[in-house]
Every structure is written in C-alpha cells, then in structure tokens.
Design a protein around this motif. Structure first.
Motif, PDB file in Angstrom:
ATOM      1  N   UNK A 105       0.826  -1.203   0.000  1.00 27.96           N
ATOM      2  CA  UNK A 105       0.000   0.000   0.000  1.00 27.96           C
ATOM      3  C   UNK A 105       0.863   1.256   0.000  1.00 27.96           C
ATOM      4  N   UNK A 106       1.965   1.218   0.719  1.00 23.66           N
ATOM      5  CA  UNK A 106       2.874   2.373   0.740  1.00 23.66           C
ATOM      6  C   UNK A 106       3.440   2.617  -0.659  1.00 23.66           C
ATOM      7  N   UNK A 107       3.778   1.532  -1.362  1.00 22.99           N
ATOM      8  CA  UNK A 107       4.280   1.657  -2.734  1.00 22.99           C
ATOM      9  C   UNK A 107       3.230   2.320  -3.618  1.00 22.99           C
ATOM     10  N   UNK A 108       1.978   1.880  -3.470  1.00 24.17           N
ATOM     11  CA  UNK A 108       0.886   2.458  -4.275  1.00 24.17           C
ATOM     12  C   UNK A 108       0.737   3.944  -3.967  1.00 24.17           C
ATOM     13  N   UNK A 109       0.667   4.278  -2.677  1.00 26.84           N
ATOM     14  CA  UNK A 109       0.450   5.668  -2.276  1.00 26.84           C
ATOM     15  C   UNK A 109       1.588   6.574  -2.725  1.00 26.84           C
ATOM     16  N   UNK A 138      -7.725   0.990  -0.369  1.00 26.39           N
ATOM     17  CA  UNK A 138      -7.130   1.590  -1.559  1.00 26.39           C
ATOM     18  C   UNK A 138      -7.504   3.062  -1.662  1.00 26.39           C
ATOM     19  N   UNK A 139      -8.763   3.370  -1.348  1.00 26.35           N
ATOM     20  CA  UNK A 139      -9.216   4.751  -1.454  1.00 26.35           C
ATOM     21  C   UNK A 139      -8.342   5.703  -0.640  1.00 26.35           C
ATOM     22  N   UNK A 140      -7.825   5.222   0.488  1.00 24.22           N
ATOM     23  CA  UNK A 140      -6.964   6.060   1.316  1.00 24.22           C
ATOM     24  C   UNK A 140      -5.647   6.372   0.616  1.00 24.22           C
ATOM     25  N   UNK A 141      -5.269   5.528  -0.326  1.00 22.83           N
ATOM     26  CA  UNK A 141      -4.057   5.800  -1.113  1.00 22.83           C
ATOM     27  C   UNK A 141      -4.331   6.844  -2.186  1.00 22.83           C
ATOM     28  N   UNK A 142      -5.592   6.980  -2.558  1.00 18.60           N
ATOM     29  CA  UNK A 142      -5.970   7.836  -3.683  1.00 18.60           C
ATOM     30  C   UNK A 142      -6.365   9.236  -3.215  1.00 18.60           C
ATOM     31  N   UNK A 143      -7.042   9.292  -2.053  1.00 19.94           N
ATOM     32  CA  UNK A 143      -7.594  10.576  -1.628  1.00 19.94           C
ATOM     33  C   UNK A 143      -7.653  10.643  -0.107  1.00 19.94           C
ATOM     34  N   UNK A 144      -7.104  11.722   0.449  1.00 20.41           N
ATOM     35  CA  UNK A 144      -7.198  11.996   1.878  1.00 20.41           C
ATOM     36  C   UNK A 144      -7.923  13.310   2.093  1.00 20.41           C
ATOM     37  N   UNK A 145      -8.329  13.548   3.305  1.00 17.57           N
ATOM     38  CA  UNK A 145      -9.104  14.755   3.586  1.00 17.57           C
ATOM     39  C   UNK A 145      -8.310  16.015   3.246  1.00 17.57           C
TER      40      UNK A 145
END
Length: 241
Positions: A105-109, A138-145
C-alpha cells in the motif's frame, strides 16, 4: 527532460501494478485456503467473490460429497462479487488471516501520482473491481481529507449538499485554515455563519468521533465519484512529477 519523466512514470506504473497484484494474490490465496474449512453459506459467498466456475469450485470442495458440492455451488450463484454480504464475508476471512500488505500500500500511495492520470484511473478502477474487499483501504491511497483543497469549487459544493452540517463542523474544528477556507468559500453567507456557530458550540471531541466524521466525509466523496461521476482525479496537484 521528457525522457526522464517518461522513465520515472514507467517505473512508477510498474511498481504500482506489482503492488496491486501482490495484494490481490495474497487476498485470493487466503480466501482459497478458507474454502477448505468453512460452512455452506460462507463457502458459497467466498466462491462468488472469487468468481469460480463449477470445475474450479470442485477443487476446493473435495472433502464434501457430490450432493453437498452441488448445493454449495448452486447457492454461490445467488450472490454477486459486489454484494455487501459477499464482501463482508471476504473481509471477515481476510482480517482473520492477519495478512500484512502495508508495504504494498505504501508503494501504491507513494508512486500513484507519478504514473499519470490515465494509468491511475484504470489501475484504481481495475483494482476496485478485482479486489473490492479492499476498496476502502485503496481509497486512502488515492484521496485523503487534505486533498479537499485541490478539488474544484463545483465539486466541493456538490459534496457539501450531501453532508450533515454537524459532521462538517466536527471535522473543521480540527482542520487547518486551508481546508476551512475552501469549505467556507463554497457556502452562502448565511450557511457559513450557521456552520461557524456550530463549530463554536462544540465541546471536546473524542478521537473516535473525529475519525468517524473524517471517514464519513471521505466516503461521501468516493460515493459521489461512483454515483455521480465526480472527478477526484481532476486535481492537477495530484500529478506531482
């Protein structure tokens, strides 16, 4: 310079693709192992999630007699991979297995922004389709607040129409001025005044309540992305070459 950017983009695409494939393989491995030791309804839901045909399902149901196998497979056809109950069953199995994909996940983000918009949109869409049990992660890798400040004003207005004012107040009480300004700029003078009063009246907020409010906010954004086609990939800052 363009050649350097192309190499960087290609490298990022390979890293993101490999990370997503690793996660999906690990999830499917856990679910396939689970098929050998659970009850009929649970088995049926996992088979539906894995989208196995009867021959593939038979490989995991050899411990059962033919009649039981037929019942399990017939039951599995009543479900779809995207059904809430199917995803909940898969989620339960995955959590019980305590698998760790944090490095992927870190790699993705870290690499998704360098892959380019076209690749990112397709990669995220495909991953959501093949591994829906991990969509929220996954969504957390794409968009944060924090990314709210980069959305277009019309999208912010659409989001605000779909959010509870009290939840917005809880979030804004603790967010930096950049996010507050983005929200207030997209409210009418009267609505902004009411929201500010709501914020001023708030007492101490438990961390769990704040986390729930933030999750509610971001989940609403992703629901609008799917239901109304809101473009979360439109923010230029995301493509930080």
């Amino acid at each position: 310079m363009s050649d350097d950017l192309s190499v960087k983009s290609r490298k990022a695409q390979i890293m993101v693709s490999c990370a997503m494939q690793n996660i999906t393989k690990e999830i499917n491995k856990v679910l396939r192992e689970y098929l050998q030791q659970k009850h009929l309804d649970s088995l049926a839901k996992v088979i539906a999630y894995l989208e196995l045909d009867s021959t593939q399902a038979d490989d995991f149901l050899k411990i059962y007699d033919n009649d039981t196998r037929d019942k399990i497979f017939a039951r599995s056809k009543q479900f779809q991979k995207t059904d809430d109950s199917v995803i909940a069953e898969a989620d339960h199995v995955v959590k019980s297995a305590f698998i760790n994909c944090e490095e992927d996940y870190k790699i993705i983000k870290d690499n998704l922004p360098a892959t380019g918009r076209e690749f990112s949109e397709k990669a995220v869409h495909d991953f959501r389709a093949t591994t829906p049990v991990l969509k929220k992660k996954l969504d957390k890798c794409v968009f944060n607040i924090e990314d709210i400040v980069y959305l277009k004003d019309r999208d912010i207005q659409k989001i605000l129409r779909n959010l509870d004012r009290k939840e917005i107040a809880i979030i804004l009480k603790f967010e930096p001025d950049a996010i507050k300004n983005k929200i207030f700029r997209n409210l009418s003078e009267r609505a902004a005044k009411i929201l500010q009063e709501e914020i001023d009246l708030l007492g101490p907020i438990p961390q769990s309540k704040l986390n729930n409010a933030r999750s509610y906010f971001v989940n609403t954004i992703f629901r609008l992305e799917i239901d109304e086609g809101m473009d979360i990939f439109s923010r230029d800052s995301f493509w930080n070459f």
